[in-house]
Design an enzyme around this catalytic site. Structure first.
Site, short mmCIF file in Angstrom:
data_model
loop_
_atom_site.label_atom_id
_atom_site.label_comp_id
_atom_site.label_asym_id
_atom_site.label_seq_id
_atom_site.Cartn_x
_atom_site.Cartn_y
_atom_site.Cartn_z
N ARG A 169 0.84 -1.21 0.00
CA ARG A 169 0.00 0.00 0.00
C ARG A 169 0.87 1.25 0.00
NH1 ARG A 169 -3.16 -0.49 5.12
NH2 ARG A 169 -3.97 1.54 4.52
N LYS A 188 -4.30 -5.81 13.97
CA LYS A 188 -3.12 -5.87 14.87
C LYS A 188 -3.54 -5.75 16.33
CE LYS A 188 -1.15 -2.71 12.36
NZ LYS A 188 -0.37 -1.74 11.62
N1 URA Z 1 -1.56 2.80 10.56
C1 URA Z 1 -1.63 1.46 10.38
O1 URA Z 1 -1.22 0.67 11.20
N2 URA Z 1 -2.19 1.03 9.22
C2 URA Z 1 -2.67 1.85 8.27
O2 URA Z 1 -3.17 1.39 7.27
C3 URA Z 1 -2.57 3.24 8.49
C4 URA Z 1 -2.01 3.68 9.65
#
Ligand code: URA
Length: 433
Positions: A169, A188
């Protein structure tokens, strides 16, 4: 099941995936059976066509389940975590983790590094001599059990799908998509083992989301998906239209965090930490309501318990705990200069991203992932929004390891502070809770 190419075409044409399809895509990519170019195409299709409410939940769940899901339920205290979407001068974790831990909940957190204008908790912690952020999951769990705090680098065993997807990304223009951000953050958090989570969505010139509307939308989606995955979670939207506190950098932010833990920190940072701590303690079931959480947090700051817990945490991760008494142990930069006001007036506001960029010029941050960090470089603001200033007053001190860096930082910072004749409207710390 459709083939990977058919699944990409399905999303490209604006169709909806099933749960099985999303889980198949994430699994195939994580195990290396779906190449990067196909995942990049699918991410762009998601970016352009969007994912609906169910698809976002399915993506988040599949990403969580792509690796190890840490179980911290066997601890004798509840475990809390916090995440900020990032900003300038945001050293909240350094204060909040020991604050919450000293009030009766454990804090288990996997954190990130700084990139571009935003700082990262790991870089700040690593400016403490000896401090180690790399730890395997078993050692992480053991430290949470023993010390009640561990803050480490994202483990490769946890959410491997996110690590691989984020890397793509980052280089394919697909970061700023709400469903993809939500999937990345919540997967996460859900795999990290904490049962009570507070998310601090930043809004303003120094934030990832610049407008209040986008920040509120992100906060609502984060909360919705977190709840769908069974997390006890609350989002707040807080201000990042000016740097948080006065220090921007690494060692300088550790210093400011220590002052705050001694009850002598800047009011915005102290207030944010107390408010977030109150919510973490309430969600964790340690207190009944936010008022009780605030009272507990304020007591821990004045009694010295939070500071003591910080020293234990630093020592547990290999750092030198004497920094709480002797800030001279922290790295510092050789050259210093002061930015002064060129006229009388009021500090009308900041381009907070510009302040972050000035810190990068000084050496405190990185433009590319592989860039080194100068732990002693940084900025101390002597004036914040609304302060009255006279011509010649010090607006900020800058620290760098070379004259060239110092001059580059000074030029950038000068452009990032707005001075006006009339006082601005008062700064707002919370935009939405
Ligand atoms: N922080 C993250 O951990 N993931 C993202 O996609 C954007 C900011």
């Amino acid at each position: 099941m459709r083939s990977i190419v058919e699944l990409i075409e399905h999303k490209r044409d604006g169709n909806r995936h099933s749960e099985a399809e999303i889980s198949y895509i994430v699994q195939e990519f994580t195990r290396g059976a779906m190449p990067d170019y196909q995942m990049s195409a699918w991410l762009m299709a998601c970016f352009l066509r969007g994912l609906d409410a169910d698809e976002t939940v399915w993506l988040t769940r599949a990403m969580r389940d792509s690796g190890r899901v840490i179980d911290l339920s066997g601890l004798d205290v509840p475990v809390a975590d916090k995440h900020s979407t990032g900003g300038v001068g945001d050293k909240t974790t350094l204060v909040l983790a020991p604050l919450v831990a000293s009030c009766g909940a454990a804090v288990a957190k996997m954190s990130g590094r700084g990139l571009g204008h935003t700082g990262g908790t790991l870089d700040k912690l690593e400016s403490i001599p000896g401090f180690r952020v790399e730890m395997d999951v078993d050692a992480f769990v053991e430290q949470v059990r023993r010390v009640r705090i561990a803050v480490i680098a994202q483990s490769p065993d946890v959410c491997p799908a996110d690590k691989k997807m984020y890397a793509l990304r980052d280089v394919t223009g697909t970061v700023p998509s709400i469903p993809l951000i939500v999937g990345s953050i919540i997967s996460k958090k859900a795999a990290g083992g904490a049962s009570a989570i507070v998310l601090d969505v930043k809004t303003g010139s120094g934030a990832f989301m610049k407008t209040e509307e986008e920040s509120r939308e992100l906060a609502r989606e984060l909360q919705r998906v977190g709840h769908a995955l069974g997390l006890r979670m609350q989002c707040v939207v807080s201000d990042m239209d000016q740097p948080l506190g006065r220090a921007i950098g690494n060692a300088v932010e550790v210093c400011e965090a220590i002052q705050t833990l001694k009850g002598d920190g800047p009011s915005d940072l102290t207030e944010l930490c107390v408010e977030l701590a109150a919510r973490m303690l309430r969600l964790a079931g340690v207190v009944e309501d936010d008022a009780g959480g605030r009272a507990s947090a304020r007591r821990a700051l004045t009694s010295g318990e939070a500071l003591e817990r910080f020293a234990r945490w630093v020592e547990a991760q290999g750092g030198d705990p004497r920094i709480v008494e002797d800030e001279g142990i922290l790295p510092s930069a050789e050259y210093t200069t002061v930015l002064t006001a060129d006229r009388d007036g009021f500090v009308a506001g900041f381009d907070a991203e510009g302040v972050g960029r000035a810190a990068v010029h000084l050496g405190a941050g990185r433009e590319r992932k592989e860039d080194p960090i100068d732990p002693g470089a940084g900025i101390i603001l002597h004036a914040k929004r609304g302060d009255r200033i006279m011509r010649g007053d010090a607006l900020a001190s800058l620290h760098a390891s070379s004259i060239d860096r110092l001059e580059a930082g000074l030029a950038r910072l000068r452009d990032a502070i707005r001075i006006a004749e009339a006082p601005p409207a008062p700064a707002v710390l919370f935009h939405e809770v």
